[in-house]
Design an enzyme around this catalytic site. Structure first.
Site, PDB file in Angstrom:
ATOM      1  N   ASN A 160      -5.015   1.930  -1.564  1.00  0.00           N
ATOM      2  CA  ASN A 160      -5.589   0.581  -1.646  1.00  0.00           C
ATOM      3  C   ASN A 160      -6.428   0.392  -2.908  1.00  0.00           C
ATOM      4  O   ASN A 160      -6.920  -0.705  -3.163  1.00  0.00           O
ATOM      5  CB  ASN A 160      -6.438   0.268  -0.407  1.00  0.00           C
ATOM      6  CG  ASN A 160      -7.829   0.860  -0.498  1.00  0.00           C
ATOM      7  OD1 ASN A 160      -8.018   1.941  -1.054  1.00  0.00           O
ATOM      8  ND2 ASN A 160      -8.805   0.161   0.047  1.00  0.00           N
ATOM      9  N   GLY A 200     -13.179  -7.497  10.637  1.00  0.00           N
ATOM     10  CA  GLY A 200     -12.999  -6.546   9.550  1.00  0.00           C
ATOM     11  C   GLY A 200     -13.935  -6.684   8.358  1.00  0.00           C
ATOM     12  O   GLY A 200     -13.746  -5.987   7.358  1.00  0.00           O
ATOM     13  N   LYS A 220       0.814  -1.230   0.000  1.00  0.00           N
ATOM     14  CA  LYS A 220       0.000   0.000   0.000  1.00  0.00           C
ATOM     15  C   LYS A 220       0.840   1.269   0.000  1.00  0.00           C
ATOM     16  O   LYS A 220       0.362   2.314  -0.447  1.00  0.00           O
ATOM     17  CB  LYS A 220      -0.962  -0.010   1.189  1.00  0.00           C
ATOM     18  CG  LYS A 220      -2.105  -0.984   0.978  1.00  0.00           C
ATOM     19  CD  LYS A 220      -3.091  -0.999   2.119  1.00  0.00           C
ATOM     20  CE  LYS A 220      -4.211  -1.980   1.795  1.00  0.00           C
ATOM     21  NZ  LYS A 220      -5.178  -2.124   2.881  1.00  0.00           N
ATOM     22  N   ASP A 248      -9.813   2.618   2.227  1.00  0.00           N
ATOM     23  CA  ASP A 248      -9.807   2.045   3.582  1.00  0.00           C
ATOM     24  C   ASP A 248     -10.240   3.087   4.610  1.00  0.00           C
ATOM     25  O   ASP A 248     -10.818   2.736   5.647  1.00  0.00           O
ATOM     26  CB  ASP A 248      -8.394   1.569   3.966  1.00  0.00           C
ATOM     27  CG  ASP A 248      -8.030   0.243   3.328  1.00  0.00           C
ATOM     28  OD1 ASP A 248      -8.943  -0.508   2.932  1.00  0.00           O
ATOM     29  OD2 ASP A 248      -6.812  -0.034   3.227  1.00  0.00           O
ATOM     30  N   GLY A 304       1.858  -0.460   9.012  1.00  0.00           N
ATOM     31  CA  GLY A 304       1.861  -0.568   7.551  1.00  0.00           C
ATOM     32  C   GLY A 304       0.780   0.309   6.937  1.00  0.00           C
ATOM     33  O   GLY A 304       0.345   1.317   7.519  1.00  0.00           O
TER      34      GLY A 304
HETATM   35  P1  NAP Z   1       1.312  -4.104   5.648  1.00  0.00           P
HETATM   36  O1  NAP Z   1       1.422  -2.792   4.967  1.00  0.00           O
HETATM   37  O2  NAP Z   1       2.166  -5.222   5.196  1.00  0.00           O
HETATM   38  O3  NAP Z   1       1.571  -3.830   7.218  1.00  0.00           O
HETATM   39  C1  NAP Z   1       1.459  -4.875   8.153  1.00  0.00           C
HETATM   40  C2  NAP Z   1       1.967  -4.384   9.495  1.00  0.00           C
HETATM   41  O4  NAP Z   1       1.836  -5.481  10.410  1.00  0.00           O
HETATM   42  C3  NAP Z   1       3.440  -3.998   9.503  1.00  0.00           C
HETATM   43  O5  NAP Z   1       3.651  -2.980  10.467  1.00  0.00           O
HETATM   44  C4  NAP Z   1       4.125  -5.292   9.941  1.00  0.00           C
HETATM   45  O6  NAP Z   1       5.359  -5.088  10.583  1.00  0.00           O
HETATM   46  C5  NAP Z   1       3.123  -5.790  10.958  1.00  0.00           C
HETATM   47  N1  NAP Z   1       3.256  -7.229  11.142  1.00  0.00           N
HETATM   48  C6  NAP Z   1       3.156  -8.198  10.227  1.00  0.00           C
HETATM   49  N2  NAP Z   1       3.342  -9.408  10.794  1.00  0.00           N
HETATM   50  C7  NAP Z   1       3.581  -9.171  12.122  1.00  0.00           C
HETATM   51  C8  NAP Z   1       3.852 -10.001  13.232  1.00  0.00           C
HETATM   52  N3  NAP Z   1       3.899 -11.344  13.120  1.00  0.00           N
HETATM   53  N4  NAP Z   1       4.056  -9.428  14.445  1.00  0.00           N
HETATM   54  C9  NAP Z   1       3.998  -8.079  14.582  1.00  0.00           C
HETATM   55  N5  NAP Z   1       3.741  -7.226  13.550  1.00  0.00           N
HETATM   56  C10 NAP Z   1       3.519  -7.772  12.340  1.00  0.00           C
HETATM   57  O7  NAP Z   1      -0.185  -4.641   5.591  1.00  0.00           O
HETATM   58  P2  NAP Z   1      -1.510  -3.751   5.600  1.00  0.00           P
HETATM   59  O8  NAP Z   1      -1.916  -3.461   4.230  1.00  0.00           O
HETATM   60  O9  NAP Z   1      -1.306  -2.656   6.574  1.00  0.00           O
HETATM   61  O10 NAP Z   1      -2.595  -4.810   6.170  1.00  0.00           O
HETATM   62  C11 NAP Z   1      -2.563  -5.240   7.512  1.00  0.00           C
HETATM   63  C12 NAP Z   1      -3.742  -6.183   7.759  1.00  0.00           C
HETATM   64  O11 NAP Z   1      -4.961  -5.436   7.714  1.00  0.00           O
HETATM   65  C13 NAP Z   1      -3.880  -7.293   6.712  1.00  0.00           C
HETATM   66  O12 NAP Z   1      -4.244  -8.486   7.365  1.00  0.00           O
HETATM   67  C14 NAP Z   1      -5.005  -6.832   5.824  1.00  0.00           C
HETATM   68  O13 NAP Z   1      -5.708  -7.902   5.221  1.00  0.00           O
HETATM   69  C15 NAP Z   1      -5.882  -6.109   6.857  1.00  0.00           C
HETATM   70  N6  NAP Z   1      -6.739  -5.119   6.221  1.00  0.00           N
HETATM   71  C16 NAP Z   1      -8.089  -5.326   6.231  1.00  0.00           C
HETATM   72  C17 NAP Z   1      -8.934  -4.408   5.644  1.00  0.00           C
HETATM   73  C18 NAP Z   1     -10.422  -4.623   5.671  1.00  0.00           C
HETATM   74  O14 NAP Z   1     -11.116  -4.069   4.813  1.00  0.00           O
HETATM   75  N7  NAP Z   1     -10.934  -5.354   6.630  1.00  0.00           N
HETATM   76  C19 NAP Z   1      -8.416  -3.272   5.009  1.00  0.00           C
HETATM   77  C20 NAP Z   1      -7.032  -3.080   5.049  1.00  0.00           C
HETATM   78  C21 NAP Z   1      -6.205  -4.017   5.648  1.00  0.00           C
HETATM   79  P3  NAP Z   1       6.744  -5.079   9.740  1.00  0.00           P
HETATM   80  O15 NAP Z   1       6.731  -3.800   8.951  1.00  0.00           O
HETATM   81  O16 NAP Z   1       7.767  -5.136  10.812  1.00  0.00           O
HETATM   82  O17 NAP Z   1       6.721  -6.296   8.858  1.00  0.00           O
END
Ligand code: NAP
Length: 292
Positions: free
Chosen positions: A91, A259, A69, A110, A136
């Site tokens: 997104n 979510g 993103k 989002d 993220g």
């Molecule tokens: P992203 O940009 O990859 O960011 C993920 C964040 O989570 C990063 O800060 C990452 O840390 C951290 N993380 C990942 N694995 C981890 C772990 N095992 N322990 C601690 N921190 C961890 O992803 P994103 O786009 O923000 O999405 C995050 C989540 O939100 C996803 O599951 C996505 O499907 C969900 N989401 C849902 C919706 C909805 O409509 N419901 C909308 C948006 C997002 P690092 O940088 O250190 O790797």
């Protein structure tokens, strides 16, 4: 003559868990729009190539998900003057067909998606604190919502530098309330996290922890007991629909939601951006198994 179908897809990695294809295909079908929604699983070394492939006739646009993103921004032609500008995360991509060629415009649906889902839950944020887990793209959207709702913000992440960077670029929080606890916390700093939770009205999981795993929690369940009794726990993870975090919050008598509603609302806004049509909510809800 049958017109060739337009195409839209989801760019991310991994994306097998996504419910967007079923939801968006149901929306296209409900309005008899000849379009296909595809999964475009894209390893990092192929991201530029994937984005370039959007500059082709018949592509309406794309969704962007984990982990691209923010990484996708330099590959686009412009950001729409909406939430993508404030958040620094995209997104949704819209392919604008101009006489001079195809322009790729980034949006962030989002932000309105999360905002509406939180309103549905009765979240009261004004003058209170949102604690976001993760730093993220989704965390940036949550921060933008906190700003719109005039709430203070803390971000807890395993990489505290990333949390600080999100706060720095997104200008989040109100100074007076942010004096209550530090902005950026380490996710494994249990004493600081417990303290921050004590001042939190809305806790948001913006990490993928819990995706496809019935037991995984982004923080120890016992820490949730520090939340005020009227706090809301909102897990952006929607697969499974009821995550371990939501169950743990309910076990303590707290309000909690997964979510799926956010997925619906962000997807509805994206659908309208691609097609110019109001989203067919009934069909989209049914595809997600959501009741009206
Ligand atoms: P992203 O940009 O990859 O960011 C993920 C964040 O989570 C990063 O800060 C990452 O840390 C951290 N993380 C990942 N694995 C981890 C772990 N095992 N322990 C601690 N921190 C961890 O992803 P994103 O786009 O923000 O999405 C995050 C989540 O939100 C996803 O599951 C996505 O499907 C969900 N989401 C849902 C919706 C909805 O409509 N419901 C909308 C948006 C997002 P690092 O940088 O250190 O790797």
């Amino acid at each position: 003559m049958t017109l060739p179908a337009s195409r839209v897809g989801l760019i991310g990695h991994p994306i097998g868990h996504s419910r967007s294809p079923a939801m968006q295909q149901a929306a296209f079908d409900a309005l008899n729009i000849p379009a296909r929604y595809e999964l475009w699983d894209t390893p990092a070394d192929q991201l530029a190539q994937r984005v370039a492939s959007l500059r082709a006739p018949g592509i309406l646009g794309a969704n962007v998900t984990i982990p691209y993103k923010t990484a996708i921004l330099p590959l686009l032609d412009d950001l729409a003057p909406d939430d993508a500008h404030h958040t620094g995360a995209v997104n949704t991509i819209v392919c604008e067909q101009l006489p001079t060629g195809i322009r790729l415009i980034g949006h962030n649906t989002d932000v309105p998606g999360l905002r509406r889902a939180l309103h549905d839950c009765g979240a009261a944020l004004r003058g209170r604190r949102m604690l976001i887990l993760g730093a993220g793209g989704a965390a940036r959207a949550a921060l933008a919502v906190a700003r719109l709702e005039e709430a203070a913000v803390s971000i807890a992440a395993r990489n505290i530098t990333a949390a600080q960077a999100v706060l720095a670029t997104s200008n989040g929080g109100t100074p007076r309330l942010d004096a209550v606890a530090p902005h950026a916390l380490a996710l494994d700093d249990t004493p600081q996290l417990a303290d921050a939770l004590g001042h939190t009205a809305v806790l948001i999981n913006a990490t993928p922890i819990g995706t496809g795993d019935l037991d995984a929690l982004p923080l120890p369940a016992s820490l949730l007991a520090h939340l005020p009794p009227d706090a809301l726990v909102f897990d952006m993870v929607y697969n499974p629909p009821v995550t371990a975090l939501v169950r743990a919050a309910h076990a303590l008598g707290l309000r909690a939601a997964g979510g799926l509603a956010m997925l619906l609302y962000q997807g509805a806004t994206a659908f309208t951006l691609w097609t110019g049509q109001p989203a067919p909510f009934t069909a989209m809800r049914a595809a997600l198994g959501l009741h009206t």
